[in-house]
Design an enzyme around this catalytic site. Structure first.
Site, PDB file in Angstrom:
ATOM      1  N   LYS A 172      19.714  35.639  14.281  1.00 29.32           N
ATOM      2  CA  LYS A 172      20.331  35.397  13.158  1.00 29.32           C
ATOM      3  C   LYS A 172      21.079  33.965  13.070  1.00 29.32           C
ATOM      4  O   LYS A 172      22.116  33.775  13.850  1.00 29.32           O
ATOM      5  CB  LYS A 172      21.469  36.336  12.601  1.00 29.32           C
ATOM      6  CG  LYS A 172      21.738  36.075  11.124  1.00 29.32           C
ATOM      7  CD  LYS A 172      23.099  36.683  10.835  1.00 29.32           C
ATOM      8  CE  LYS A 172      24.150  35.581  10.826  1.00 29.32           C
ATOM      9  NZ  LYS A 172      24.211  34.266  10.205  1.00 29.32           N
ATOM     10  N   GLY A 225      29.913  31.129  18.501  1.00 24.36           N
ATOM     11  CA  GLY A 225      30.590  30.941  17.256  1.00 24.36           C
ATOM     12  C   GLY A 225      32.383  31.128  17.460  1.00 24.36           C
ATOM     13  O   GLY A 225      32.580  30.687  18.711  1.00 24.36           O
ATOM     14  N   SER A 226      32.879  31.421  16.208  1.00 17.20           N
ATOM     15  CA  SER A 226      34.574  31.200  16.336  1.00 17.20           C
ATOM     16  C   SER A 226      34.973  32.505  17.333  1.00 17.20           C
ATOM     17  O   SER A 226      34.252  33.457  17.298  1.00 17.20           O
ATOM     18  CB  SER A 226      34.765  31.408  15.036  1.00 17.20           C
ATOM     19  OG  SER A 226      34.555  32.429  14.390  1.00 17.20           O
ATOM     20  N   GLY A 230      33.962  36.351  17.259  1.00 16.93           N
ATOM     21  CA  GLY A 230      33.295  36.834  18.373  1.00 16.93           C
ATOM     22  C   GLY A 230      33.863  38.181  18.946  1.00 16.93           C
ATOM     23  O   GLY A 230      33.485  39.068  19.536  1.00 16.93           O
ATOM     24  N   GLU A 247      30.190  33.062  23.704  1.00 21.22           N
ATOM     25  CA  GLU A 247      30.832  31.572  23.936  1.00 21.22           C
ATOM     26  C   GLU A 247      31.391  31.266  22.531  1.00 21.22           C
ATOM     27  O   GLU A 247      30.893  31.257  21.436  1.00 21.22           O
ATOM     28  CB  GLU A 247      29.482  30.519  24.053  1.00 21.22           C
ATOM     29  CG  GLU A 247      28.739  30.636  25.477  1.00 21.22           C
ATOM     30  CD  GLU A 247      29.877  30.665  26.502  1.00 21.22           C
ATOM     31  OE1 GLU A 247      30.819  29.930  26.432  1.00 21.22           O
ATOM     32  OE2 GLU A 247      29.550  31.426  27.744  1.00 21.22           O
ATOM     33  N   CYS A 281      31.744  22.337  20.653  1.00 17.06           N
ATOM     34  CA  CYS A 281      32.949  23.549  21.244  1.00 17.06           C
ATOM     35  C   CYS A 281      33.545  22.715  22.508  1.00 17.06           C
ATOM     36  O   CYS A 281      34.492  23.066  23.116  1.00 17.06           O
ATOM     37  CB  CYS A 281      32.342  24.744  21.571  1.00 17.06           C
ATOM     38  SG  CYS A 281      30.830  24.400  22.442  1.00 17.06           S
ATOM     39  N   GLN A 328      34.623  22.910   6.187  1.00 17.49           N
ATOM     40  CA  GLN A 328      35.130  22.290   7.412  1.00 17.49           C
ATOM     41  C   GLN A 328      35.789  21.152   7.171  1.00 17.49           C
ATOM     42  O   GLN A 328      36.883  20.873   7.870  1.00 17.49           O
ATOM     43  CB  GLN A 328      33.919  22.004   8.477  1.00 17.49           C
ATOM     44  CG  GLN A 328      34.164  21.665   9.700  1.00 17.49           C
ATOM     45  CD  GLN A 328      34.988  22.543  10.490  1.00 17.49           C
ATOM     46  OE1 GLN A 328      34.532  23.733  10.765  1.00 17.49           O
ATOM     47  NE2 GLN A 328      36.181  22.082  11.101  1.00 17.49           N
ATOM     48  N   GLU A 383      41.795  25.002  17.824  1.00 15.49           N
ATOM     49  CA  GLU A 383      40.660  24.004  17.746  1.00 15.49           C
ATOM     50  C   GLU A 383      40.362  23.910  16.204  1.00 15.49           C
ATOM     51  O   GLU A 383      40.725  24.573  15.086  1.00 15.49           O
ATOM     52  CB  GLU A 383      39.503  25.153  17.899  1.00 15.49           C
ATOM     53  CG  GLU A 383      38.434  24.372  17.831  1.00 15.49           C
ATOM     54  CD  GLU A 383      36.994  25.411  18.066  1.00 15.49           C
ATOM     55  OE1 GLU A 383      36.651  26.293  17.452  1.00 15.49           O
ATOM     56  OE2 GLU A 383      36.163  24.773  19.130  1.00 15.49           O
TER      57      GLU A 383
HETATM   58  P1  NAD Z   1      31.487  31.669  13.024  1.00 21.37           P
HETATM   59  O1  NAD Z   1      32.117  32.358  13.971  1.00 21.37           O
HETATM   60  O2  NAD Z   1      31.748  31.483  11.662  1.00 21.37           O
HETATM   61  O3  NAD Z   1      29.762  32.005  12.956  1.00 21.37           O
HETATM   62  C1  NAD Z   1      29.057  32.037  14.003  1.00 21.37           C
HETATM   63  C2  NAD Z   1      27.716  33.039  13.692  1.00 21.37           C
HETATM   64  O4  NAD Z   1      28.237  34.384  13.220  1.00 21.37           O
HETATM   65  C3  NAD Z   1      27.193  32.674  12.353  1.00 21.37           C
HETATM   66  O5  NAD Z   1      25.425  32.797  12.437  1.00 21.37           O
HETATM   67  C4  NAD Z   1      27.847  33.790  11.389  1.00 21.37           C
HETATM   68  O6  NAD Z   1      26.871  34.056  10.301  1.00 21.37           O
HETATM   69  C5  NAD Z   1      27.776  34.975  12.236  1.00 21.37           C
HETATM   70  N1  NAD Z   1      28.658  35.855  11.712  1.00 21.37           N
HETATM   71  C6  NAD Z   1      29.862  35.540  10.997  1.00 21.37           C
HETATM   72  N2  NAD Z   1      30.473  36.999  10.625  1.00 21.37           N
HETATM   73  C7  NAD Z   1      29.888  37.955  11.223  1.00 21.37           C
HETATM   74  C8  NAD Z   1      29.707  39.120  11.673  1.00 21.37           C
HETATM   75  N3  NAD Z   1      30.598  39.949  10.792  1.00 21.37           N
HETATM   76  N4  NAD Z   1      28.791  39.858  12.076  1.00 21.37           N
HETATM   77  C9  NAD Z   1      27.705  39.081  12.242  1.00 21.37           C
HETATM   78  N5  NAD Z   1      27.769  37.747  12.517  1.00 21.37           N
HETATM   79  C10 NAD Z   1      28.578  37.157  11.828  1.00 21.37           C
HETATM   80  O7  NAD Z   1      31.385  30.012  13.783  1.00 21.37           O
HETATM   81  P2  NAD Z   1      30.701  28.836  13.293  1.00 21.37           P
HETATM   82  O8  NAD Z   1      31.829  28.207  12.136  1.00 21.37           O
HETATM   83  O9  NAD Z   1      29.242  28.823  12.642  1.00 21.37           O
HETATM   84  O10 NAD Z   1      30.735  27.815  14.431  1.00 21.37           O
HETATM   85  C11 NAD Z   1      31.874  27.145  14.925  1.00 21.37           C
HETATM   86  C12 NAD Z   1      32.562  27.775  15.997  1.00 21.37           C
HETATM   87  O11 NAD Z   1      31.528  27.791  16.949  1.00 21.37           O
HETATM   88  C13 NAD Z   1      33.519  27.246  16.852  1.00 21.37           C
HETATM   89  O12 NAD Z   1      34.790  27.966  17.074  1.00 21.37           O
HETATM   90  C14 NAD Z   1      33.019  26.467  18.027  1.00 21.37           C
HETATM   91  O13 NAD Z   1      33.876  26.273  19.152  1.00 21.37           O
HETATM   92  C15 NAD Z   1      31.990  27.392  18.246  1.00 21.37           C
HETATM   93  N6  NAD Z   1      30.883  27.174  19.084  1.00 21.37           N
HETATM   94  C16 NAD Z   1      31.165  27.598  20.627  1.00 21.37           C
HETATM   95  C17 NAD Z   1      30.189  27.048  21.537  1.00 21.37           C
HETATM   96  C18 NAD Z   1      30.104  27.642  22.719  1.00 21.37           C
HETATM   97  O14 NAD Z   1      29.084  27.697  23.553  1.00 21.37           O
HETATM   98  N7  NAD Z   1      31.505  28.278  23.490  1.00 21.37           N
HETATM   99  C19 NAD Z   1      29.068  26.402  20.934  1.00 21.37           C
HETATM  100  C20 NAD Z   1      29.087  25.925  19.592  1.00 21.37           C
HETATM  101  C21 NAD Z   1      29.965  26.437  18.903  1.00 21.37           C
END
Ligand code: NAD
Length: 481
Positions: A172, A225-226, A230, A247, A281, A328, A383
């Site tokens: 996804k 993701g965030s 996570g 991550e 990130c 954003q 962040e």
């Molecule tokens: P986000 O957490 O909003 O979304 C990430 C993913 O999770 C998306 O696909 C989203 O649709 C999904 N998601 C959201 N709610 C969900 C739920 N309840 N159940 C299942 N899936 C769900 O993050 P974002 O805004 O897309 O990305 C930015 C964040 O990602 C920043 O915090 C950044 O630091 C982090 N990031 C981390 C790394 C790393 O490797 N550490 C790399 C890139 C980005």
């Protein structure tokens, strides 16, 4: 192939609804209509993956090698075209986007090799006449959930190892970048995979997430993701005993010592803090600078920032593309206001422009550099995920190291110095999963482990040979002669 559809059980399936994919460099430009899956489709994808697992998990290394190698070759051959699509939907510049696509291709090639290199241990038992073998087997069905900022590399570094080790995938992608995800699924649909081994469901995380995370047939979740999302998903996995790998965010420090090469420090700062619009990130968002070089450093960074061109991501000569979307941009502007309210000095940038010089409506923001900040301010602790960095003064190396480690995150940590003593000490004492000396905090290799500590990560590392830790489960077999 059906443009923009989900891919479930080897079939292209129209979404329950669709969403428009918008170019952040020119919001009049609609890249396409993409499927939004509903819960029933997400369940169907898990059904398909579960049905495909018995055969795919027992497939041989040659078959897996061929699938991944073929996908990697097509990604590499189409890098200019796929990079253009990525720049158009995410807003990183064309060279950065093409570089990301090439990296995705290299990742598929690397894991094609890993499919051939699967190994185990053969030991003598402590009991006479018995042999012990330790082998790795596929985990099962894995859900892979990715963010918008690396629309093809992050999916690649989850999908390729998952398949290399015999798992079946439900992928996804983030809602904002369905184009690159769909292109990758299209490539995989022609790679020789059996139906159901790889499935794509595009859609809202809140809506279809539970079907991908709570289903007892999903053995593992790999999420990037965030932090907030996570942690919630990890709690759901832990509650039913599923494996997870997270991550998440960062607040990565870059220390600049008095003895640093100023040109190197400025280069690390500009690339690490502001390229890719700061939407990484691993971006260096805290610049921790010792007193003796502080003023020269700030002046030199400001001079470089003045020369950067903020413009359409695909226009030749653009250094910094737009912010990914309105939401954003609002977060970035909010942190700029917060930093000012906390007493930080805006040394450069932070101006939002609703159009570029050609009059294209987009989310343009000049890189923002704050000075006279301390490590307790919100701008130092939370962040932002945009082109915003702040300079913190440090007395000396020890003070700088203490400030660098004083954060809830631990993804990447950098040091600019010409001192071997400090470089050596830093590599051992920086509390981060990745440590960079005289190199930007962002920018990593594809064949070595990637990941962080503290609030940035949980579970086994991604990438390189370490990827096997998450995507396999270990079996110990005893045979009596
Ligand atoms: P986000 O957490 O909003 O979304 C990430 C993913 O999770 C998306 O696909 C989203 O649709 C999904 N998601 C959201 N709610 C969900 C739920 N309840 N159940 C299942 N899936 C769900 O993050 P974002 O805004 O897309 O990305 C930015 C964040 O990602 C920043 O915090 C950044 O630091 C982090 N990031 C981390 C790394 C790393 O490797 N550490 C790399 C890139 C980005």
């Amino acid at each position: 192939m059906a443009q923009g559809h989900n891919y479930i059980g080897g079939e292209w399936v129209a979404g329950a609804r669709t969403v428009r994919n918008i170019n952040p460099s020119d919001t009049r430009d609609v890249i396409g209509e993409f499927a939004l899956a509903d819960t029933a489709q997400a369940r169907a994808a898990v059904d398909a993956a579960a049905a495909a697992f018995p055969a795919w998990s027992l497939s041989g290394p040659q078959q897996r090698f061929e699938v991944l190698d073929k996908a990697g070759s097509e990604i590499l051959a189409r890098a200019p075209e796929l990079g253009d699509l990525l720049a158009r939907e995410e807003g990183k510049t064309l060279p950065e986007a093409v570089g990301e696509v090439v990296r995705a291709g290299q990742i598929f090639k690397f894991f094609a090799g890993e499919a051939l290199r699967q190994r185990g241990d053969l030991l003598a038992s402590v009991r006479p006449g018995i042999g012990v073998e330790v082998t790795r087997e596929a985990l099962g069905v894995v859900s892979l959930i990715t963010p918008w900022n690396f629309p093809i590399a992050i999916p690649a570094w989850k999908i390729a190892p998952a398949l290399a080790f015999g798992n079946c995938v439900v992928f996804k992608p983030a809602e904002l970048v369905p184009g690159s995800a769909w292109a990758l699924a299209d490539i995989l649909s022609r790679s020789g995979l059996p139906a159901g081994a790889f499935n794509l469901v595009m859609g809202s995380g809140a809506e279809i997430g539970p079907a991908l995370v709570d289903d007892p047939r999903v053995a593992g979740l790999s999420f990037t993701g965030s932090v907030a999302t996570g942690r919630r998903l990890a709690a759901a996995c832990a509650a039913r005993g599923a494996k997870f790998q997270l991550e998440m965010g960062g607040k990565n420090p870059l220390i600049v010592l008095d003895d640093a090469d100023l040109a190197v420090a400025v280069q690390c700062t500009v690339l690490g803090s502001f390229y890719s619009t700061g939407q990484r990130c691993t971006a260096s968002s805290r610049l921790i600078v010792t007193e003796g070089i502080h003023d020269r450093f700030v002046q030199a960074v400001v001079e470089r920032l003045k020369q950067l061109k903020v413009d359409d991501a695909r226009r030749p000569g653009t250094d910094i593309g737009p912010v990914v979307d309105e939401r954003q941009l609002a977060v970035d502007m909010d942190y700029i206001r917060i930093a000012k309210a906390e007493g930080a000095t805006l040394a450069f940038g932070g101006e939002h422009r609703a159009t570029n010089d050609q009059g294209q409506p987009g989310h343009y923001l000049t890189p923002a550099l704050f000075t006279e900040t301390d490590n307790t301010m919100r701008i130092s602790r939370e962040e932002v995920f945009g082109p915003v960095a702040n300079v913190i003064r440090a007395r000396d190396y020890d003070d700088a190291l203490a400030l660098a480690n004083d954060t809830p995150f631990g993804l990447s940590s950098g040091l600019c110095t010409t001192s071997l003593k400090h470089a050596t000490h830093f590599k051992r004492h920086a509390q981060a999963g990745m440590v960079m000396v005289n190199a930007p905090t962002a920018g990593v290799d594809y064949h070595v482990p990637f990941g962080g500590r503290k609030g940035s990560s949980a579970g086994p590392r991604e990438q390189g040979s370490y990827a096997a830790e998450f995507y396999t489960t270990v079996k110990t077999a005893y045979t009596a002669a």
